[in-house]
Design an enzyme around this catalytic site. Structure first.
Site, mmCIF file in Angstrom:
data_model
loop_
_atom_site.group_PDB
_atom_site.id
_atom_site.type_symbol
_atom_site.label_atom_id
_atom_site.label_comp_id
_atom_site.label_asym_id
_atom_site.label_seq_id
_atom_site.Cartn_x
_atom_site.Cartn_y
_atom_site.Cartn_z
ATOM 1 N N ASP A 95 0.948 -1.089 -0.072
ATOM 2 C CA ASP A 95 -0.191 -0.049 -0.147
ATOM 3 C C ASP A 95 1.309 1.151 -0.099
ATOM 4 O O ASP A 95 0.259 2.025 0.841
ATOM 5 C CB ASP A 95 -1.403 -0.091 1.338
ATOM 6 C CG ASP A 95 -1.517 0.252 0.724
ATOM 7 O OD1 ASP A 95 -2.291 1.538 -0.061
ATOM 8 O OD2 ASP A 95 -2.684 1.250 2.186
ATOM 9 N N ASP B 194 1.681 2.077 8.476
ATOM 10 C CA ASP B 194 0.662 2.177 7.724
ATOM 11 C C ASP B 194 1.287 0.889 7.224
ATOM 12 O O ASP B 194 0.788 -0.231 6.269
ATOM 13 C CB ASP B 194 -0.160 3.208 7.217
ATOM 14 C CG ASP B 194 -1.824 2.332 6.492
ATOM 15 O OD1 ASP B 194 -2.293 1.654 7.324
ATOM 16 O OD2 ASP B 194 -2.776 3.369 5.793
#
Ligand code: ADP
Ligand code: MG
Length: 262
Positions: free
Chosen positions: A199, A216
């Site tokens: 991501d 993240d």
């Protein structure tokens, strides 16, 4: 214990726990936290306090669809980022499975929504740890408990409680050098940790006065996952696209892919 006694007992425990939480948060924060999270989350939060991980909770710094991030402090007064996953929506659950099933570390996926969110949080913690130990600049992982992840707080210089900006909001002063740093991280991650972030983009890289920090990590997958290569290609594409827009003469996706995978 009779049913009535059990109920009284439970209410009493809730009252005590609420009092304890009130000691680490101001009233407004406690109220919003109680609105957003369920009782088990509050209990986990309290466990982290009891274990000496968290001492004070400050305000929320980000409220995304799937998780909220809070600024907190440990007993020594160091700043912490506390990422709390919300109980899963059907959509998130569906999306998550793609990044879990097939990862050799998670062969026996539990499909119960609560278990799945705990697994996701633990996965993010393990990914962070792996990346951290490989020498990639990420927030230092500190603890994971159920749906709560505790890590180093990446602040704006000289501004406690304010996250450093994302690359998206604060493009690097020297984009060529920044691209090189990110590509080197991806190379290291792939070859030394056998991990792909999955991501990666300007939305998950912080820029602390030129220092790039990758955040993240929930989606990251280990080698052996059937989409491992595909996710790597997508990460490369995202990164190159961003730097191309900044005017950098970027190499092709193929070239970077070959370089990373030999
Ligand atoms: N370790 C951290 N220190 C400071 N701020 C953080 C940290 N981790 C996340 N944040 C803030 O919270 C936001 C959301 O975090 P992220 O992990 O990207 O979750 P998601 O995108 O899934 O909501 C980030 O853009 C950043 O502003
Ligand atoms: Mg993000």
């Amino acid at each position: 214990m009779s049913d009535i006694e059990k109920r009284i007992h439970r209410l009493e425990r809730m009252r005590i726990e609420r009092e304890r939480l009130a000691r680490i948060m101001d009233e407004d924060l406690l109220e919003t936290v109680e609105e957003v999270f369920d009782r088990l989350t509050l209990l986990s939060l309290y466990d982290l306090v009891n274990d000496g991980v968290i001492d004070v909770m400050h305000g929320v710094v980000s409220s995304g669809k799937e998780a909220r991030v809070y600024w907190a402090e440990d007993p020594e007064g160091n700043d912490l980022a506390v990422k709390i996953y919300l109980t899963v929506t059907a959509e998130f659950r569906h999306g998550m499975l793609k990044y879990i099933e097939g990862d050799p570390r998670f062969q026996h996926v539990r499909r119960h929504p609560r278990k799945l969110i705990y697994l996701w949080c633990r996965k993010e913690f393990r990914n962070l740890k792996l990346a951290y130990e490989t020498g990639i600049r990420v927030p230092k992982p500190i603890a994971a408990r159920n749906n709560i992840l505790v890590m180093e707080f990446i602040n704006q210089p000289n501004e406690r409680g304010r996250p450093a900006p994302l690359l998206r909001e604060a493009p690097p002063e020297d984009p060529e050098e920044a691209l090189e740093v990110l590509l080197r991280y991806m190379h290291k991650l792939y070859n030394e940790a056998e991990l792909v972030h999955a991501d990666l983009s300007e939305y998950n890289v912080m820029n602390r006065e030129g220092e790039l920090i990758i955040i993240d990590w929930g989606s990251a997958v280990k080698k052996g996952h059937p989409m491992f290569t595909e996710f790597l290609l997508r990460d490369i594409r995202n990164v190159l696209r961003f730097f191309h827009k900044l005017g950098v003469k970027v190499p092709s996706v193929r070239e970077v892919f070959e370089w990373i995978t030999h």
